[in-house]
Enzyme design. Sequence first.
Site, PDB file in Angstrom:
ATOM      1  N   CYS A  85      -6.313  -7.148 -12.192  1.00 24.14           N
ATOM      2  CA  CYS A  85      -5.329  -8.207 -11.991  1.00 24.14           C
ATOM      3  C   CYS A  85      -5.651  -9.445 -12.816  1.00 24.14           C
ATOM      4  O   CYS A  85      -4.744 -10.157 -13.251  1.00 24.14           O
ATOM      5  CB  CYS A  85      -5.203  -8.532 -10.513  1.00 24.14           C
ATOM      6  SG  CYS A  85      -4.379  -7.178  -9.613  1.00 24.14           S
ATOM      7  N   GLU A 100      -0.680  -9.452  -7.188  1.00 26.10           N
ATOM      8  CA  GLU A 100      -0.489  -9.994  -8.535  1.00 26.10           C
ATOM      9  C   GLU A 100       0.562  -9.200  -9.308  1.00 26.10           C
ATOM     10  O   GLU A 100       1.319  -9.769 -10.092  1.00 26.10           O
ATOM     11  CB  GLU A 100      -1.826  -9.988  -9.301  1.00 26.10           C
ATOM     12  CG  GLU A 100      -2.888 -10.867  -8.688  1.00 26.10           C
ATOM     13  CD  GLU A 100      -3.735 -10.182  -7.623  1.00 26.10           C
ATOM     14  OE1 GLU A 100      -4.839 -10.688  -7.343  1.00 26.10           O
ATOM     15  OE2 GLU A 100      -3.311  -9.150  -7.047  1.00 26.10           O
ATOM     16  N   CYS A 107      -0.920  -4.312  -6.164  1.00 27.84           N
ATOM     17  CA  CYS A 107      -1.572  -5.570  -5.808  1.00 27.84           C
ATOM     18  C   CYS A 107      -0.537  -6.694  -5.744  1.00 27.84           C
ATOM     19  O   CYS A 107       0.532  -6.613  -6.365  1.00 27.84           O
ATOM     20  CB  CYS A 107      -2.631  -5.919  -6.846  1.00 27.84           C
ATOM     21  SG  CYS A 107      -3.956  -4.701  -6.971  1.00 27.84           S
ATOM     22  N   GLU A 118       0.824  -1.204   0.000  1.00 24.63           N
ATOM     23  CA  GLU A 118       0.000   0.000   0.000  1.00 24.63           C
ATOM     24  C   GLU A 118       0.861   1.258   0.000  1.00 24.63           C
ATOM     25  O   GLU A 118       2.081   1.203   0.191  1.00 24.63           O
ATOM     26  CB  GLU A 118      -0.927   0.002   1.220  1.00 24.63           C
ATOM     27  CG  GLU A 118      -1.956  -1.094   1.160  1.00 24.63           C
ATOM     28  CD  GLU A 118      -2.908  -1.085   2.348  1.00 24.63           C
ATOM     29  OE1 GLU A 118      -3.924  -1.790   2.253  1.00 24.63           O
ATOM     30  OE2 GLU A 118      -2.647  -0.391   3.359  1.00 24.63           O
TER      31      GLU A 118
END
Length: 125
Positions: free
Chosen positions: A76, A42, A40, A31
Amino acid sequence: MRHAYAPYSQYLVGAAARVDDGRTVVGCNVENAAYGVVLCAECGLVSQLHATGGGRLTHFVCVNRDGEVIMPCGRCRQLLFEHGGRDLMVWTVTGVRPMSEVLPDAFGPDDLAHTTSTTTEEGTS
């Protein structure tokens, strides 16, 4: 998932995938105080895929802090499709399914190749 950096949401996410050469690549969410700039899990996984030699993803799973399988978001799913294709096996909340079911009628590199060849053909006419 244990290495995720999620001080704002506390929503830890981890991802792992098998590569066609047998490697396992992993990622976790990272984050940022500017919420829209979150990476993310991914994204980290695909970065590790390329940083360690590339290849194609063959199997993928994403989990939350409790180890429960969760679904990748639409962005994603597109990223995973790009690096695993229609046959990528994804462990979903309803079982293992091919990417062709997780992201049906996906847009990918083949679509861009078609557009480029069509544009080139029209330009040379």
